[in-house]
Design an enzyme around this catalytic site. Structure first.
Site, PDB file in Angstrom:
ATOM      1  N   ASP A  69      27.857 -17.412  -4.209  1.00 17.45           N
ATOM      2  CA  ASP A  69      29.281 -17.101  -4.424  1.00 17.45           C
ATOM      3  C   ASP A  69      30.070 -18.345  -4.807  1.00 17.45           C
ATOM      4  O   ASP A  69      29.755 -19.473  -4.433  1.00 17.45           O
ATOM      5  CB  ASP A  69      29.928 -16.455  -3.192  1.00 17.45           C
ATOM      6  CG  ASP A  69      29.634 -14.962  -3.091  1.00 17.45           C
ATOM      7  OD1 ASP A  69      29.281 -14.358  -4.119  1.00 17.45           O
ATOM      8  OD2 ASP A  69      29.751 -14.406  -1.984  1.00 17.45           O
ATOM      9  N   ARG A  70      31.147 -18.092  -5.551  1.00 18.33           N
ATOM     10  CA  ARG A  70      32.094 -19.099  -6.037  1.00 18.33           C
ATOM     11  C   ARG A  70      31.465 -19.968  -7.129  1.00 18.33           C
ATOM     12  O   ARG A  70      31.908 -19.957  -8.261  1.00 18.33           O
ATOM     13  CB  ARG A  70      32.670 -19.938  -4.904  1.00 18.33           C
ATOM     14  CG  ARG A  70      33.542 -19.109  -3.953  1.00 18.33           C
ATOM     15  CD  ARG A  70      34.328 -20.010  -3.003  1.00 18.33           C
ATOM     16  NE  ARG A  70      35.217 -19.232  -2.150  1.00 18.33           N
ATOM     17  CZ  ARG A  70      36.450 -18.843  -2.482  1.00 18.33           C
ATOM     18  NH1 ARG A  70      36.934 -19.165  -3.658  1.00 18.33           N
ATOM     19  NH2 ARG A  70      37.190 -18.143  -1.652  1.00 18.33           N
ATOM     20  N   ASN A  89      28.470 -16.027   6.071  1.00 15.24           N
ATOM     21  CA  ASN A  89      29.325 -14.858   5.851  1.00 15.24           C
ATOM     22  C   ASN A  89      29.298 -14.403   4.390  1.00 15.24           C
ATOM     23  O   ASN A  89      29.637 -13.254   4.081  1.00 15.24           O
ATOM     24  CB  ASN A  89      30.762 -15.144   6.293  1.00 15.24           C
ATOM     25  CG  ASN A  89      31.394 -16.290   5.532  1.00 15.24           C
ATOM     26  OD1 ASN A  89      30.894 -17.418   5.553  1.00 15.24           O
ATOM     27  ND2 ASN A  89      32.500 -16.034   4.852  1.00 15.24           N
ATOM     28  N   HIS A  90      28.884 -15.283   3.473  1.00 12.84           N
ATOM     29  CA  HIS A  90      28.820 -14.902   2.060  1.00 12.84           C
ATOM     30  C   HIS A  90      27.485 -14.263   1.684  1.00 12.84           C
ATOM     31  O   HIS A  90      27.337 -13.829   0.535  1.00 12.84           O
ATOM     32  CB  HIS A  90      29.099 -16.095   1.158  1.00 12.84           C
ATOM     33  CG  HIS A  90      30.555 -16.321   0.933  1.00 12.84           C
ATOM     34  ND1 HIS A  90      31.247 -15.803  -0.141  1.00 12.84           N
ATOM     35  CD2 HIS A  90      31.477 -16.985   1.672  1.00 12.84           C
ATOM     36  CE1 HIS A  90      32.512 -16.149  -0.071  1.00 12.84           C
ATOM     37  NE2 HIS A  90      32.688 -16.871   1.020  1.00 12.84           N
ATOM     38  N   ASP A 131      25.765 -19.501   3.291  1.00 16.46           N
ATOM     39  CA  ASP A 131      26.644 -19.587   2.122  1.00 16.46           C
ATOM     40  C   ASP A 131      25.959 -20.329   0.982  1.00 16.46           C
ATOM     41  O   ASP A 131      26.469 -21.316   0.438  1.00 16.46           O
ATOM     42  CB  ASP A 131      27.978 -20.240   2.476  1.00 16.46           C
ATOM     43  CG  ASP A 131      28.932 -19.266   3.173  1.00 16.46           C
ATOM     44  OD1 ASP A 131      28.461 -18.174   3.571  1.00 16.46           O
ATOM     45  OD2 ASP A 131      30.122 -19.585   3.319  1.00 16.46           O
ATOM     46  N   HIS A 156      26.033 -20.821  11.200  1.00 14.33           N
ATOM     47  CA  HIS A 156      26.938 -20.978  10.068  1.00 14.33           C
ATOM     48  C   HIS A 156      28.393 -21.090  10.508  1.00 14.33           C
ATOM     49  O   HIS A 156      29.112 -22.000  10.097  1.00 14.33           O
ATOM     50  CB  HIS A 156      26.798 -19.814   9.088  1.00 14.33           C
ATOM     51  CG  HIS A 156      27.752 -19.922   7.940  1.00 14.33           C
ATOM     52  ND1 HIS A 156      27.592 -20.849   6.939  1.00 14.33           N
ATOM     53  CD2 HIS A 156      28.903 -19.257   7.648  1.00 14.33           C
ATOM     54  CE1 HIS A 156      28.590 -20.746   6.072  1.00 14.33           C
ATOM     55  NE2 HIS A 156      29.405 -19.792   6.477  1.00 14.33           N
ATOM     56  N   ASP A 179      27.067 -25.462   3.517  1.00 17.52           N
ATOM     57  CA  ASP A 179      27.305 -24.565   2.383  1.00 17.52           C
ATOM     58  C   ASP A 179      26.949 -25.247   1.062  1.00 17.52           C
ATOM     59  O   ASP A 179      27.284 -26.407   0.843  1.00 17.52           O
ATOM     60  CB  ASP A 179      28.778 -24.169   2.316  1.00 17.52           C
ATOM     61  CG  ASP A 179      29.287 -23.509   3.588  1.00 17.52           C
ATOM     62  OD1 ASP A 179      28.833 -23.887   4.681  1.00 17.52           O
ATOM     63  OD2 ASP A 179      30.150 -22.620   3.480  1.00 17.52           O
ATOM     64  N   HIS A 219      30.596 -23.698   7.090  1.00 18.72           N
ATOM     65  CA  HIS A 219      31.653 -22.703   6.939  1.00 18.72           C
ATOM     66  C   HIS A 219      33.006 -23.253   6.498  1.00 18.72           C
ATOM     67  O   HIS A 219      33.862 -22.488   6.074  1.00 18.72           O
ATOM     68  CB  HIS A 219      31.803 -21.965   8.283  1.00 18.72           C
ATOM     69  CG  HIS A 219      32.547 -20.673   8.241  1.00 18.72           C
ATOM     70  ND1 HIS A 219      32.452 -19.769   7.203  1.00 18.72           N
ATOM     71  CD2 HIS A 219      33.401 -20.104   9.147  1.00 18.72           C
ATOM     72  CE1 HIS A 219      33.197 -18.721   7.468  1.00 18.72           C
ATOM     73  NE2 HIS A 219      33.794 -18.892   8.628  1.00 18.72           N
ATOM     74  N   HIS A 267      27.092 -22.927  -1.960  1.00 18.76           N
ATOM     75  CA  HIS A 267      27.985 -22.094  -2.773  1.00 18.76           C
ATOM     76  C   HIS A 267      27.708 -22.164  -4.276  1.00 18.76           C
ATOM     77  O   HIS A 267      28.607 -22.393  -5.079  1.00 18.76           O
ATOM     78  CB  HIS A 267      29.442 -22.456  -2.490  1.00 18.76           C
ATOM     79  CG  HIS A 267      30.028 -21.717  -1.315  1.00 18.76           C
ATOM     80  ND1 HIS A 267      30.092 -20.340  -1.258  1.00 18.76           N
ATOM     81  CD2 HIS A 267      30.567 -22.168  -0.153  1.00 18.76           C
ATOM     82  CE1 HIS A 267      30.635 -19.978  -0.115  1.00 18.76           C
ATOM     83  NE2 HIS A 267      30.934 -21.064   0.587  1.00 18.76           N
ATOM     84  N   ARG A 327      41.198 -17.141   9.392  1.00 22.49           N
ATOM     85  CA  ARG A 327      40.618 -16.399   8.270  1.00 22.49           C
ATOM     86  C   ARG A 327      40.915 -14.900   8.343  1.00 22.49           C
ATOM     87  O   ARG A 327      40.688 -14.182   7.373  1.00 22.49           O
ATOM     88  CB  ARG A 327      39.104 -16.586   8.239  1.00 22.49           C
ATOM     89  CG  ARG A 327      38.638 -18.011   8.093  1.00 22.49           C
ATOM     90  CD  ARG A 327      37.124 -18.099   8.209  1.00 22.49           C
ATOM     91  NE  ARG A 327      36.667 -19.471   8.268  1.00 22.49           N
ATOM     92  CZ  ARG A 327      36.324 -20.201   7.202  1.00 22.49           C
ATOM     93  NH1 ARG A 327      36.406 -19.665   6.001  1.00 22.49           N
ATOM     94  NH2 ARG A 327      35.908 -21.448   7.333  1.00 22.49           N
TER      95      ARG A 327
END
Length: 602
Positions: free
Chosen positions: A339-340, A368-369, A336, A417, A307, A492, A309, A465
């Site tokens: 995001d964030r 997943n993002h 990923d 992922h 990731d 992840h 991110h 999760r």
């Protein structure tokens, strides 16, 4: 109660409180896994204290284990439905923690119910009222979007409607004026209000906004269509534009290098070239299978990253440490990307540009993002709207649906992922057969590839999760044996060292976003530009230009989780893991573009 029993209860209460105090200290030090272990010990000694359950829920939420957070918050509610804590927030922590976890999962309606309960139990708390109001707005917006949404069968591809060769395309034959759209939106909003008996204030505010937009368009000031066959994009490149340019259809290394320098200096790429990169990327990805086979020749190497991110400056640091992507230095980024972090657009355009420049230089897996739901909550959608426009939000959503789901390196290493599956016997051919051109479903093979996590115990368990599942070493072993593979590499999950080896060495988690979300100690030096430049230049091999101290945060290299990447050497493909620390970045906080309501809890 016999004296002996009273003494034992008193002793247990004291031990549990000691564990809680230690857990609180671990939490303050951002050691959330350690905090969870200590809260667990407190619960084992005294499981009737709602505080322990609610605190553990908070620690789970910090690790994005929202399923576990919901379970613990529910336990706190069951123990004491009116549990509250005298503090600055001052309202029911059980419902509050559960509502926040539902929100983080995008379950706005469930979150609304919990925050309504918070407000009922604490009617005079202004913070509770504020969060309930924001939650009501989020649910109202969701219902509004549902009311005006177009059925999947009738949706048209945004990418198919855009030709970047044509500057400023005009609306096509299916053009519907914004006047008509605004009227339809007003009617839909009124219908939603009548059906849901929602807040008069919220409905009135939303109706006023629609009518203002309608009036503006009626006066001829609003020209862009909401629903068009062609998209009106301002792609004209002004003569004053001094940024990176693509000459013709070929993305070159010189262009990519210039773009990276612009990004480092917080300059944006022109929409015309961003559009070209994303559309070319879509064409490349659509030709790939859902499971991509990668061949690394003997004597060559291959790098896998986890990731990122939206942490662009840490991505650049990876390239500083390990070289730019090229045919001789290929990479796989394992989902990923966005995001964030608040430089997600820079990250995704960088990765896409390298792929367009040389398809064999870089491979990309879906995380997943890379989905509408996550992007709407965690910042990428807002960032794209801010830096580009709404059309690009739709465009990226389409392209993310084209990303492959997994890769296999030299028939030995399976890279995905999330993780493995809720059933045994899944073959690589089953993964290849997945129709991935859609938003991730909430169950099934595709969901589990993107969301699942390993667990230390054998067998399978519920997901911490709330999506996917947890799987043990025996599940990993059977999957590898069934498919004649040696190793699973996944991402992840944030790891303190940037990686973790599990399941008897058969599974490696790699995470490439150091000091994830700036969660650990930041030192802001506003009065000593010489010190900032001295340390920053040392961290980045003296390649940074002098900058004002106010423009940079110094992220202490020894603080926070590390990042990592794995370098495989053919033919044996033994994993060589390199770790690295965070580097300075401009003072733009993580989640700067995230959903307003979510930022209230961050």
């Amino acid at each position: 109660m016999p004296p002996s029993m009273a003494t034992e209860n008193s002793t247990n209460t004291s031990r549990a409180e000691e564990f809680k105090v230690q857990a609180n200290e671990a939490f303050k030090a951002h050691k959330y896994s350690q905090a969870i272990d200590l809260y667990t010990q407190a619960i084992e000694v005294n499981n009737d204290n709602a505080v322990y359950w609610a605190n553990r829920a908070f620690a789970h939420a910090k690790l994005e284990e929202y399923g576990s957070a919901i379970q613990d918050a529910t336990s706190a509610i069951e123990i004491d439905p009116k549990y509250s804590k005298a503090s600055t927030v001052g309202f029911c922590f059980g419902y509050y923690r559960r509502g926040a976890a539902y929100l983080a999962m995008g379950k706005f309606k469930e979150a609304l119910k919990d925050f309504q309960q918070v407000k009922r139990l604490c009617p005079n708390d202004p913070d509770a009222a504020k969060k309930l109001k924001e939650c009501e707005k989020a649910v109202m917006k969701l219902k509004f979007e549902e009311a005006i949404s177009v059925p999947e069968s009738e949706k048209r591809s945004v990418a198919d409607s855009i030709d970047y060769h044509t500057i400023g395309t005009s609306p096509g034959s299916s053009y519907v004026s914004l006047k008509v759209t605004a009227v339809a939106a007003a009617v839909a909003l009124l219908a939603v209000y009548v059906r849901t008996k929602g807040s008069i204030a919220v409905a009135t505010t939303a109706m006023t906004i629609v009518l203002v937009v309608l009036g503006t368009c009626w006066q001829g000031r609003c020209k862009e269509s909401v629903f068009t066959k062609g998209r009106t994009l301002d792609l004209e490149v002004d003569s004053q534009y001094s940024g990176a340019r693509i000459e013709g259809d070929v993305v070159t290394l010189d262009f990519v290098k210039k773009m990276l320098e612009d990004f480092k200096n917080q300059k944006f790429l022109h929409k015309r070239y961003a559009c070209q990169i994303v559309l070319q990327m879509r064409d490349l990805l659509r030709e790939l299978p859902s499971l991509v086979d990668i061949h690394v020749p003997d004597g060559k190497h291959f790098t896998v990253c986890g990731d990122v991110h939206g942490q662009f400056y840490d991505l650049i640091n990876i390239f500083e440490l390990n070289g730019l992507p090229s045919e001789d230095n290929p990479y796989l980024f394992n989902g990923d990307f966005v995001d964030r972090g608040s430089f997600s657009l820079e990250v995704i355009l960088t990765l896409f540009a390298f792929k367009c420049m040389c398809p064999s230089a870089i491979y990309l897996s879906r995380g997943n993002h890379e989905s509408k739901g996550m992007n709407k909550i965690y910042g990428f959608e807002g960032e794209v709207r801010s830096k580009l426009n709404d059309t690009f939000v739709e465009l990226f959503a389409e392209v993310f649906c084209c990303l492959p789901l997994a890769h296999v390196i030299n028939n030995k290493v399976f890279v995905v992922h999330g993780g493995l599956f809720s059933v045994d016997g899944v073959k690589l051919s089953d993964i290849r057969a997945i129709d991935r051109f859609c938003e991730p479903p909430e169950e099934g093979l595709m969901c589990e590839l993107l969301w699942s996590d390993p667990q230390p115990q054998l067998g399978r368990g519920p997901s911490k999760r709330g999506v996917g599942l947890s799987f043990g070493g025996d599940v990993t072993k059977r999957f590898l044996e069934d498919n004649n593979l040696d190793l699973v590499v996944r991402s992840h999950e944030v790891k303190d060292e940037g990686y973790e080896i599990e399941h008897d060495g058969k599974l490696i988690t790699v995470f490439s976003a150091p000091n994830y979300c700036d969660q650990v100690m930041l030192l802001e030096l506003e009065h000593s530009s010489l010190l900032v430049n001295f340390i920053a230049m040392n961290l980045l091999c003296s390649k940074l230009k002098p900058v004002p101290a106010s423009e940079f945060l110094l992220i202490l290299p020894q603080m926070g989780n590390k990042g990592a990447f794995i370098r495989f050497e053919a033919p044996d493909l033994k994993p060589n893991i390199a770790t690295f620390s965070a580097v300075p970045h401009p003072d733009v906080k993580p989640m700067a573009y995230a959903n307003n309501f979510l930022r209230m809890f961050s």
